[in-house]
Design an enzyme around this catalytic site. Sequence first.
Site, PDB file in Angstrom:
ATOM      1  CD  GLU A 197      16.369 -14.908  32.396  1.00 56.25           C
ATOM      2  OE1 GLU A 197      15.142 -14.709  32.254  1.00 56.25           O
ATOM      3  OE2 GLU A 197      16.979 -15.762  31.738  1.00 56.25           O
TER       4      GLU A 197
ATOM      5  N   GLY B 105      17.448 -19.546  31.203  1.00 50.50           N
ATOM      6  CA  GLY B 105      18.468 -20.150  30.347  1.00 50.50           C
ATOM      7  C   GLY B 105      17.948 -21.341  29.550  1.00 50.50           C
TER       8      GLY B 105
ATOM      9  CD  GLU C 120      19.013 -16.584  28.053  1.00 55.02           C
ATOM     10  OE1 GLU C 120      19.387 -17.131  29.111  1.00 55.02           O
ATOM     11  OE2 GLU C 120      19.459 -15.493  27.655  1.00 55.02           O
TER      12      GLU C 120
ATOM     13  CB  ALA D  51      21.032 -20.308  34.616  1.00 51.36           C
TER      14      ALA D  51
HETATM   15  N1  DAK Z   1      18.134 -23.716  39.560  1.00 50.61           N
HETATM   16  C1  DAK Z   1      18.412 -24.607  40.542  1.00 50.61           C
HETATM   17  N2  DAK Z   1      17.480 -25.426  41.083  1.00 50.61           N
HETATM   18  C2  DAK Z   1      16.231 -25.340  40.617  1.00 50.61           C
HETATM   19  C3  DAK Z   1      15.858 -24.449  39.580  1.00 50.61           C
HETATM   20  C4  DAK Z   1      16.893 -23.585  39.032  1.00 50.61           C
HETATM   21  N3  DAK Z   1      16.660 -22.732  38.030  1.00 50.61           N
HETATM   22  N4  DAK Z   1      14.554 -24.583  39.337  1.00 50.61           N
HETATM   23  C5  DAK Z   1      14.095 -25.558  40.175  1.00 50.61           C
HETATM   24  N5  DAK Z   1      15.110 -26.010  40.942  1.00 50.61           N
HETATM   25  C6  DAK Z   1      15.057 -27.050  41.987  1.00 50.61           C
HETATM   26  C7  DAK Z   1      14.361 -26.534  43.232  1.00 50.61           C
HETATM   27  O1  DAK Z   1      15.272 -25.808  44.040  1.00 50.61           O
HETATM   28  C8  DAK Z   1      13.892 -27.826  43.872  1.00 50.61           C
HETATM   29  O2  DAK Z   1      15.004 -28.421  44.509  1.00 50.61           O
HETATM   30  P1  DAK Z   1      14.857 -29.064  46.002  1.00 50.61           P
HETATM   31  O3  DAK Z   1      14.320 -27.966  46.866  1.00 50.61           O
HETATM   32  O4  DAK Z   1      13.873 -30.195  45.802  1.00 50.61           O
HETATM   33  O5  DAK Z   1      16.239 -29.507  46.334  1.00 50.61           O
HETATM   34  C9  DAK Z   1      13.552 -28.708  42.662  1.00 50.61           C
HETATM   35  O6  DAK Z   1      14.223 -28.117  41.545  1.00 50.61           O
HETATM   36  C10 DAK Z   1      12.075 -28.754  42.367  1.00 50.61           C
HETATM   37  O7  DAK Z   1      11.602 -27.422  42.272  1.00 50.61           O
HETATM   38  P2  DAK Z   1      10.284 -26.928  43.025  1.00 50.61           P
HETATM   39  O8  DAK Z   1      10.058 -27.695  44.287  1.00 50.61           O
HETATM   40  O9  DAK Z   1      10.371 -25.451  43.109  1.00 50.61           O
HETATM   41  O10 DAK Z   1       9.156 -27.372  41.967  1.00 50.61           O
HETATM   42  P3  DAK Z   1       7.729 -26.702  41.770  1.00 50.61           P
HETATM   43  O11 DAK Z   1       6.973 -27.620  40.891  1.00 50.61           O
HETATM   44  O12 DAK Z   1       7.122 -26.304  43.057  1.00 50.61           O
HETATM   45  O13 DAK Z   1       8.024 -25.343  40.942  1.00 50.61           O
HETATM   46  C11 DAK Z   1       9.095 -24.015  39.226  1.00 50.61           C
HETATM   47  C12 DAK Z   1       8.523 -25.408  39.658  1.00 50.61           C
HETATM   48  C13 DAK Z   1       9.793 -24.162  37.884  1.00 50.61           C
HETATM   49  C14 DAK Z   1       7.949 -23.023  39.107  1.00 50.61           C
HETATM   50  C15 DAK Z   1      10.074 -23.537  40.333  1.00 50.61           C
HETATM   51  O14 DAK Z   1      11.025 -24.590  40.574  1.00 50.61           O
HETATM   52  C16 DAK Z   1      10.835 -22.321  39.962  1.00 50.61           C
HETATM   53  O15 DAK Z   1      10.311 -21.193  39.985  1.00 50.61           O
HETATM   54  N6  DAK Z   1      12.126 -22.500  39.639  1.00 50.61           N
HETATM   55  C17 DAK Z   1      13.035 -21.405  39.395  1.00 50.61           C
HETATM   56  C18 DAK Z   1      12.806 -20.833  38.032  1.00 50.61           C
HETATM   57  C19 DAK Z   1      13.834 -19.778  37.764  1.00 50.61           C
HETATM   58  O16 DAK Z   1      13.809 -18.710  38.370  1.00 50.61           O
HETATM   59  N7  DAK Z   1      14.798 -20.106  36.945  1.00 50.61           N
HETATM   60  C20 DAK Z   1      15.939 -19.260  36.706  1.00 50.61           C
HETATM   61  C21 DAK Z   1      15.602 -18.303  35.624  1.00 50.61           C
HETATM   62  S1  DAK Z   1      16.876 -17.144  35.483  1.00 50.61           S
HETATM   63  C22 DAK Z   1      23.950 -16.150  33.418  1.00 50.61           C
HETATM   64  C23 DAK Z   1      23.350 -16.414  32.226  1.00 50.61           C
HETATM   65  C24 DAK Z   1      22.028 -16.791  32.201  1.00 50.61           C
HETATM   66  C25 DAK Z   1      21.331 -16.871  33.374  1.00 50.61           C
HETATM   67  C26 DAK Z   1      21.949 -16.588  34.563  1.00 50.61           C
HETATM   68  C27 DAK Z   1      23.267 -16.227  34.604  1.00 50.61           C
HETATM   69  N8  DAK Z   1      25.326 -15.739  33.472  1.00 50.61           N
HETATM   70  C28 DAK Z   1      26.046 -15.668  32.253  1.00 50.61           C
HETATM   71  C29 DAK Z   1      25.973 -15.530  34.705  1.00 50.61           C
HETATM   72  C30 DAK Z   1      19.978 -17.291  33.334  1.00 50.61           C
HETATM   73  C31 DAK Z   1      19.207 -17.114  34.386  1.00 50.61           C
HETATM   74  C32 DAK Z   1      17.976 -17.850  34.486  1.00 50.61           C
HETATM   75  O17 DAK Z   1      17.770 -18.892  33.888  1.00 50.61           O
END
Ligand code: DAK
Length: 243
Positions: free
Chosen positions: A135, A112, A115, A66
């Site tokens: 998460e 997400g 999911e 997400a």
């Molecule tokens: N959201 C927004 N932007 C994201 C992103 C994300 N999940 N994942 C990556 N990006 C963006 C980064 O911010 C970066 O943007 P800029 O800085 O260039 O503007 C760009 O994508 C490239 O990312 P990286 O530079 O970090 O790329 P790397 O190759 O170095 O790393 C990575 C890749 C996938 C390991 C890293 O980007 C990373 O750890 N990303 C975050 C993964 C993450 O934590 N995802 C969220 C999981 S929690 C909800 C329901 C469900 C959810 C939430 C709420 N509600 C009902 C309220 C679900 C939650 C989740 O999905």
Amino acid sequence: MSYNTILVEVTDAVMTITINRPKQLNALNGETIAELSDAFKAGESNTAVRTIIITGEGEKAFVAGADIKEFAEFTVDQGRELSRSGHQNLFDLVEGLKTPVIAAINGYCLGGGLELAMACHIRSASDNAMMGLPEVSLGVIQGYGGTQRLTQLVGKGKALELIMTAGMMKAEEAKDWGLVNHVTFQNELMGMAEKMASRIAKNSPKAIGLAIEAVNAGQVDGVNGYNVEIEKFGEAFGTEDFT
Ligand code: DAK
């Protein structure tokens, strides 16, 4: 409807939906969820579409979760409400679609994104795919069905391990766990998904829809899946496809 964050193409009875935010690693924001919901409904109501494939633009990500920037300031009530509407508008919708949905997982498939893949009927992954549920490292839990669908797919022990460690696993390990059905080279992923779609298209779309309903019924609390199978089996005899 024209879309800002997804691409939709229909060729040879296959609708391909591509999440098109590669600079954000195809992270799911509210707009993307709304557009996906619309596209899946359009796919199901188009009788020319026999299978839907969903994938991510670029070579790096299916969906990296997400969009974490969107929910940073959420309150308890907002979190609950967004979760509820996400379940209804996209994740349950995909799972219950009568048209088969194949997730072609072409890179990071996190939170997400996983999911969403788990709500699909079939998952194929490229060999560079990385899957995980980060998460709890962010202080939240899965909000789009992940705790339930992961447990159904891999069992409680493995589901809790993946959730509690917030780690990532490679595609081959995900296949060993039963989280994905197939793994192939990245440049062969779409071909593999399309081949699967053409095998599916040889069969009765009505019967496939009924089978999806019967299989899903077994996962619903308080519903006897065997009884639903009996009903759907009967219904099949009333379809033109059977005749
Ligand atoms: N959201 C927004 N932007 C994201 C992103 C994300 N999940 N994942 C990556 N990006 C963006 C980064 O911010 C970066 O943007 P800029 O800085 O260039 O503007 C760009 O994508 C490239 O990312 P990286 O530079 O970090 O790329 P790397 O190759 O170095 O790393 C990575 C890749 C996938 C390991 C890293 O980007 C990373 O750890 N990303 C975050 C993964 C993450 O934590 N995802 C969220 C999981 S929690 C909800 C329901 C469900 C959810 C939430 C709420 N509600 C009902 C309220 C679900 C939650 C989740 O999905």
